[in-house]
Design a protein around this motif. Structure first.
Motif, mmCIF file in Angstrom:
data_model
loop_
_atom_site.group_PDB
_atom_site.id
_atom_site.type_symbol
_atom_site.label_atom_id
_atom_site.label_comp_id
_atom_site.label_asym_id
_atom_site.label_seq_id
_atom_site.Cartn_x
_atom_site.Cartn_y
_atom_site.Cartn_z
ATOM 1 N N ARG A 141 -3.362 -2.648 4.094
ATOM 2 C CA ARG A 141 -3.314 -2.037 5.413
ATOM 3 C C ARG A 141 -2.135 -2.248 6.341
ATOM 4 N N LYS A 142 -1.526 -3.538 5.744
ATOM 5 C CA LYS A 142 -0.308 -4.019 6.511
ATOM 6 C C LYS A 142 0.685 -3.029 6.016
ATOM 7 N N SER A 143 0.868 -2.681 4.822
ATOM 8 C CA SER A 143 1.743 -1.773 3.988
ATOM 9 C C SER A 143 1.668 -0.413 4.817
ATOM 10 N N PHE A 144 0.615 -0.085 5.104
ATOM 11 C CA PHE A 144 0.252 1.323 5.568
ATOM 12 C C PHE A 144 0.714 1.342 7.127
ATOM 13 N N SER A 145 0.586 0.291 7.664
ATOM 14 C CA SER A 145 0.956 0.071 9.051
ATOM 15 C C SER A 145 2.439 0.193 8.977
ATOM 16 N N ALA A 146 3.237 -0.618 8.398
ATOM 17 C CA ALA A 146 4.561 -0.514 8.212
ATOM 18 C C ALA A 146 5.099 0.931 8.085
ATOM 19 N N ALA A 147 4.599 1.668 7.085
ATOM 20 C CA ALA A 147 4.968 3.112 7.013
ATOM 21 C C ALA A 147 4.613 3.892 8.186
ATOM 22 N N GLY A 161 0.750 -1.170 -0.054
ATOM 23 C CA GLY A 161 0.028 0.054 0.076
ATOM 24 C C GLY A 161 0.798 1.242 0.081
ATOM 25 N N GLY A 162 0.332 2.437 -0.194
ATOM 26 C CA GLY A 162 0.890 3.805 -0.029
ATOM 27 C C GLY A 162 1.516 4.127 1.092
ATOM 28 N N GLY A 163 1.567 3.315 2.358
ATOM 29 C CA GLY A 163 2.185 3.643 3.493
ATOM 30 C C GLY A 163 1.288 4.429 4.335
ATOM 31 N N GLY A 164 1.820 5.020 5.422
ATOM 32 C CA GLY A 164 1.099 5.840 6.240
ATOM 33 C C GLY A 164 0.819 7.182 6.120
ATOM 34 N N GLY A 165 0.877 7.667 4.872
ATOM 35 C CA GLY A 165 0.699 9.121 4.622
ATOM 36 C C GLY A 165 -0.708 9.386 4.360
ATOM 37 N N GLY A 166 -1.000 10.798 4.168
ATOM 38 C CA GLY A 166 -2.356 11.243 4.337
ATOM 39 C C GLY A 166 -3.232 10.477 3.302
ATOM 40 N N GLY A 167 -4.476 10.949 3.191
ATOM 41 C CA GLY A 167 -5.494 10.099 2.649
ATOM 42 C C GLY A 167 -5.400 10.127 1.097
ATOM 43 N N GLY A 168 -6.530 10.105 0.469
ATOM 44 C CA GLY A 168 -6.541 9.977 -0.973
ATOM 45 C C GLY A 168 -5.909 11.039 -1.701
ATOM 46 N N GLY A 169 -5.867 12.278 -1.301
ATOM 47 C CA GLY A 169 -5.073 13.287 -2.319
ATOM 48 C C GLY A 169 -6.083 14.014 -2.898
ATOM 49 N N GLY A 170 -6.319 15.153 -2.181
ATOM 50 C CA GLY A 170 -7.461 16.085 -3.056
ATOM 51 C C GLY A 170 -6.815 16.929 -3.824
ATOM 52 N N GLY A 171 -5.729 17.650 -3.683
ATOM 53 C CA GLY A 171 -4.802 18.409 -4.716
ATOM 54 C C GLY A 171 -5.316 19.642 -4.988
ATOM 55 N N ASP A 172 -4.551 20.389 -5.889
ATOM 56 C CA ASP A 172 -4.732 22.027 -6.149
ATOM 57 C C ASP A 172 -6.123 21.730 -7.179
ATOM 58 N N ARG A 173 -7.280 21.783 -7.004
ATOM 59 C CA ARG A 173 -8.325 21.680 -7.607
ATOM 60 C C ARG A 173 -8.866 23.206 -7.798
ATOM 61 N N ASP A 174 -7.907 23.781 -8.859
ATOM 62 C CA ASP A 174 -8.185 25.210 -9.134
ATOM 63 C C ASP A 174 -8.425 25.061 -10.541
#
Length: 327
Positions: free
Chosen positions: A230-236, A1-14
């Motif tokens: 989730r296992k990968s997220f937990s490791a991060a 997984g993408g690791g323990g960083g923030g959620g799904g990524g909202g971004g610069d929605r301008d």
């Protein structure tokens, strides 16, 4: 997984990034997971939705390949000219290169080289791809000349990629020494956090709102079940909390984050853990803002805090160099 960083990524929605959406590989991966999930649940709607996503994915593969090519070109350019300090940006999920241009412009105007690593759904949620991305960043840092200052700027899910990088190098003595020597500062924008399917579903809906929240919830649950993300997220998350480089850290986030509602509590946990080990912490917290869009909504405050942080990091490097030369 993408690791323990923030959620799904909202971004610069301008205006420039509205409907930024997902790349071909992302859509195809979603479609496959949905199809598996649909068969398991005997859901015709889910299976039809998966077919549409796979079809759309095929039309967008070229965009993904272009993003990869631009990242590789950035690596090559940064190695050709090593006199400037280097910033490594780890994007939020669903970002495109143009969404990060304003950050790149800021850094280049202030004398930094910039290399960007784009994180799609694969690097965010598929453990093997997440680790491959973290490995790629680690190897790129390893190729930097001795003494070249490196700043890591990670957004949302990109903070999880950084966590996996830490997990990778913690038992590699040579690589760990290299990281400690080169990395002078780490910027966390809209992360890190403990991530679960509901958080990823909110992020996906932000990136691609044409698909319903209910459908994204099914996608996220399917991915977490199939890939064991989730296992990968937990490791991060464990690496980000229990093992960090001595470099100063800057946290940029808001109290009303719509992608990860408990982001403030999560960040407090990481800040306390790292402060306890003597890591210097700087924070900028907005009452109202938007996930990974703080530079868009609060440009002056964002740049002011970032500039102060970078000055501090470079001053620490100069002081350390002066002490080393005396010895």
């Amino acid at each position: 997984g993408g690791g323990g960083g923030g959620g799904g990524g909202g971004g610069d929605r301008d205006e420039d990034s509205l409907g930024g959406g997902l790349g071909g590989g992302d859509a195809a991966a979603i479609g496959t997971a949905l199809y598996v999930f649909g068969i398991r649940g005997k859901s015709l709607v889910t299976m039809i939705g998966s077919g549409l996503l796979v079809g759309a994915g095929g039309l967008m593969v070229a965009g993904n390949l272009a993003s990869l090519a631009s990242s590789v070109a950035g690596e090559r350019n940064a190695l050709d000219n090593t006199e400037k300090p280097l910033v490594i940006m780890l994007s939020w999920m669903g970002a495109r290169k143009r969404h990060l241009d304003r950050y790149t412009q800021y850094y280049r105007e202030n004398g930094y080289d910039v290399v960007t690593y784009i994180n799609g759904l694969g690097t965010a949620l598929v453990p093997s791809q997440s680790r491959e991305q973290a490995c790629r960043v680690a190897k790129f840092i390893e190729r930097q000349p001795e003494g070249r200052p490196v700043v890591v700027h990670a957004f949302s899910i990109g903070t999880g990629i950084y966590g996996l990088l830490l997990e990778r190098v913690r038992n590699d003595v040579a690589m760990l020494e290299k990281m400690r020597s080169n990395v002078v500062g780490v910027v966390f924008d809209s992360g890190p956090a403990m991530i679960f399917p509901k958080d990823v579903a909110k992020g996906l809906n932000t990136v691609c709102p044409i698909i319903s929240k209910k459908m994204w919830a099914m996608v996220s649950s399917a991915f977490f079940a199939v890939t064991r993300a989730r296992k990968s997220f937990s490791a991060a998350e464990a690496a980000l909390a229990k093992f960090q480089l001595p470099a100063p850290q800057l946290y940029l986030y808001s109290r009303d984050d719509h992608v990860v509602p408990n982001l403030q509590d999560c960040i407090r946990h990481f800040v306390q853990e790292n402060s306890r080990r003597g890591v210097e912490i700087q924070e900028m917290v907005w009452e109202k803002s938007r996930h990974t869009a703080h530079l868009v909504l609060h440009p002056e405050e964002y740049k002011q805090n970032l500039s102060l942080f970078l000055e501090k990091c470079m001053q620490h490097r100069q002081n350390a160099s002066a002490v080393a030369s005396q010895n």
